[in-house]
Write a protein that holds these residues in place. Sequence first.
Motif, PDB file in Angstrom:
ATOM      1  N   ASN A  78       6.460   3.719   4.822  1.00  0.00           N
ATOM      2  CA  ASN A  78       7.222   3.027   5.871  1.00  0.00           C
ATOM      3  C   ASN A  78       8.626   2.681   5.389  1.00  0.00           C
ATOM      4  O   ASN A  78       9.605   2.823   6.129  1.00  0.00           O
ATOM      5  CB  ASN A  78       6.497   1.742   6.292  1.00  0.00           C
ATOM      6  N   MET A 133       0.961   3.395   2.326  1.00  0.00           N
ATOM      7  CA  MET A 133       1.526   3.553   3.667  1.00  0.00           C
ATOM      8  C   MET A 133       2.752   2.661   3.853  1.00  0.00           C
ATOM      9  O   MET A 133       3.738   3.061   4.473  1.00  0.00           O
ATOM     10  CB  MET A 133       0.461   3.222   4.723  1.00  0.00           C
ATOM     11  N   SER A 134       2.711   1.456   3.300  1.00  0.00           N
ATOM     12  CA  SER A 134       3.883   0.587   3.421  1.00  0.00           C
ATOM     13  C   SER A 134       5.063   1.165   2.644  1.00  0.00           C
ATOM     14  O   SER A 134       6.221   1.009   3.044  1.00  0.00           O
ATOM     15  CB  SER A 134       3.564  -0.829   2.931  1.00  0.00           C
ATOM     16  N   PRO A 167       0.373   6.062  11.652  1.00  0.00           N
ATOM     17  CA  PRO A 167       0.499   4.780  10.939  1.00  0.00           C
ATOM     18  C   PRO A 167       1.942   4.392  10.610  1.00  0.00           C
ATOM     19  O   PRO A 167       2.210   3.235  10.315  1.00  0.00           O
ATOM     20  CB  PRO A 167      -0.322   5.005   9.665  1.00  0.00           C
ATOM     21  N   LYS A 201      -0.731  -3.303  16.117  1.00  0.00           N
ATOM     22  CA  LYS A 201      -0.292  -3.987  14.909  1.00  0.00           C
ATOM     23  C   LYS A 201      -0.648  -5.466  15.005  1.00  0.00           C
ATOM     24  O   LYS A 201      -0.201  -6.157  15.917  1.00  0.00           O
ATOM     25  CB  LYS A 201       1.224  -3.813  14.725  1.00  0.00           C
ATOM     26  N   HIS A 208      -2.474   3.514  19.014  1.00  0.00           N
ATOM     27  CA  HIS A 208      -1.591   4.119  18.018  1.00  0.00           C
ATOM     28  C   HIS A 208      -2.333   5.199  17.234  1.00  0.00           C
ATOM     29  O   HIS A 208      -3.508   5.047  16.895  1.00  0.00           O
ATOM     30  CB  HIS A 208      -0.990   3.048  17.093  1.00  0.00           C
ATOM     31  N   SER A 237       2.816  -6.174  17.982  1.00  0.00           N
ATOM     32  CA  SER A 237       3.352  -4.999  18.668  1.00  0.00           C
ATOM     33  C   SER A 237       4.041  -5.409  19.959  1.00  0.00           C
ATOM     34  O   SER A 237       3.986  -6.555  20.388  1.00  0.00           O
ATOM     35  CB  SER A 237       2.227  -4.006  18.964  1.00  0.00           C
ATOM     36  N   SER A 249       2.865   4.678  17.685  1.00  0.00           N
ATOM     37  CA  SER A 249       2.927   3.994  16.395  1.00  0.00           C
ATOM     38  C   SER A 249       2.462   2.551  16.556  1.00  0.00           C
ATOM     39  O   SER A 249       2.323   2.054  17.684  1.00  0.00           O
ATOM     40  CB  SER A 249       4.359   4.010  15.866  1.00  0.00           C
ATOM     41  N   PRO A 250       2.231   1.850  15.449  1.00  0.00           N
ATOM     42  CA  PRO A 250       1.823   0.434  15.545  1.00  0.00           C
ATOM     43  C   PRO A 250       2.895  -0.465  16.155  1.00  0.00           C
ATOM     44  O   PRO A 250       2.611  -1.619  16.474  1.00  0.00           O
ATOM     45  CB  PRO A 250       1.562   0.056  14.080  1.00  0.00           C
ATOM     46  N   GLU A 276       5.550   3.074  10.995  1.00  0.00           N
ATOM     47  CA  GLU A 276       6.192   2.181  11.956  1.00  0.00           C
ATOM     48  C   GLU A 276       7.582   2.667  12.349  1.00  0.00           C
ATOM     49  O   GLU A 276       8.061   2.373  13.440  1.00  0.00           O
ATOM     50  CB  GLU A 276       6.273   0.763  11.373  1.00  0.00           C
ATOM     51  N   SER A 332       0.843  -1.189   0.000  1.00  0.00           N
ATOM     52  CA  SER A 332       0.000   0.000   0.000  1.00  0.00           C
ATOM     53  C   SER A 332       0.880   1.241   0.000  1.00  0.00           C
ATOM     54  O   SER A 332       2.106   1.163   0.156  1.00  0.00           O
ATOM     55  CB  SER A 332      -0.904   0.014   1.242  1.00  0.00           C
ATOM     56  N   ASP A 373      -5.057  -0.756  21.868  1.00  0.00           N
ATOM     57  CA  ASP A 373      -4.620  -0.067  20.653  1.00  0.00           C
ATOM     58  C   ASP A 373      -4.760   1.439  20.856  1.00  0.00           C
ATOM     59  O   ASP A 373      -5.865   1.973  20.901  1.00  0.00           O
ATOM     60  CB  ASP A 373      -5.464  -0.525  19.461  1.00  0.00           C
TER      61      ASP A 373
END
Length: 556
Positions: free
Chosen positions: A264, A260-261, A505, A482, A502, A492, A476-477, A507, A258, A500
């Motif tokens: 990251n 977001m990844s 998003p 996570k 976080h 996590s 963060s996650p 990491e 994604s 949760d």
Amino acid sequence: MIASLTSTVPALLRTAETEDIGNPWVNIAIFGAFVAITLVIVFRASRNNKTAADYYAAGRSFTGPQNGTAIAGDYLSAASFLGICGAIAINGYDGFLYSIGFLVAWLVALLLVAELLRNTGRFTMADVLSFRLKQRPVRMAAALATLTVVFFYLLAQMAGAGGLVALLLGVDGTAAQGLVIAVVGALMILYVLVGGMKGTTWVQIIKAVLLIAGAAVMTLWVLAQFGFNFSDLLQGAIDMAGEGGEAVIEPGKQYGVSAMSQLNFLSLALALVLGTAGLPHVLMRFYTVPTAKEARRSVVWAIWLIGIFYLFTLVLGYGAAALVGPEAIKAAPGGVNSAAPLLAYELGGTILLGLISAVAFATILAVVAGLTITAAASFAHDIYASVIKHGEVKPDGEVRVARITVVVIGILAIIGGIFANGQNVAFLVALAFAVAASANLPTILYSLFWKRFNTSGALWSMYGGLISCLVLIAFSPVVSGKVDPVTGASLSMIKNTDIDFHLIPLENPGLISIPLAFLLGILGTYISKDGSSPEKYAEMEVRSLTGAGSEKASVH
């Protein structure tokens, strides 16, 4: 003892077997032999520890090649051997990005900081940062940043120790793994209390030679299984991964899912590449050589040794994926961090497993010893001697405080390691790199290269980078929320999936905290009425470029 695992047996059928691989008594015997030998070396080296320079900087007695090998031993931590092999075995190409980031980072250290730091400071990073700024506030900020980086790094090493020994002894309970972490912490305290930097350096040199030699043997062994054809090795990893196995040789398995990844990954890359030049335990190694020329030779040797090792991790990671299988690795007591030991058992049975695991154990011991002496030196030299005692303290009194600090740090590392147990150690180290790049690197570069830089700029940059990084990590996650999409298990630090909190998003916080720290350094400098000292900057520039006066650097 179970039969040798074979790549023809489905990974799911082998999951139960991985919980009792090898012979625990053989593993313990090899561990014990290594610890006994290195303790003898540490005791012999400690006989010359008479001054603060002996304890902190090994009397500046190491050559460039020796120090470069020790740097490699310090840098090639549990993250490099256990974490990266596991990351490649599970995530393929994306796992290898850790290796690339860790290696490229050395170019920043070589070109920008190694020689200049060696010429300007005496024992710690704060010696450089406070050279032309106000001593007490800058030393305090630098020491706090150092202690924070060391703490995160120690978490990774302790988590690696717990996972490794859990695998070898077949223990899978939290209490048993906690006991293992406590034993590692106790050994670490003993090494540093007795040996100081000189003993620690020799342990790191021995460990680097053993680690690189062991990785070389395993690499050749893995390639021999596939006729020394790397393409066949990759095909074996694809076949073992099952449906969609091609993803292990393509970019994006972990960081391309994604947008977001992908962010990251960008954040991780920024932290890895810029973090090394701000790692206090690596920077401190430059003070153990007699000249700036030897400091440069140190880094060149380190780059060669580290680069060769990271090429080995590519083969070892894919070898674990092809011969052991991702499912068996994830099901083992040590989780992802078990890939290299499982591969050793697959190749050479109990003896190779014991030897490679002893090397991994040595890796952890050597790195935590280096981290601990760095933290102890930072507290004793920067906070106790310079801030609390205003520089009026005898060297033996400073060393005594450093030894007390070693015990305290060891206890904190044990407690933190128990909480971090089960996390991928390569990822935990990446957090330490983010803190180092945020809190330390901007101030180091500004101090060395920007004439107008002043005390307020340094404090804004260090505290702003440190606090923003820690807050982003906390929310963060990595800490909460996570979850593994397949099993529903928490990934996590807080294992309860119902907790949760976080908010961010990302990491790894490097993408936000590192540019922010650079910006705060500029804002603090221009907004503040603190004046910079052109005379001090000129003196620092001459010293950093020529080394003139570096042997008699003042602690102010």
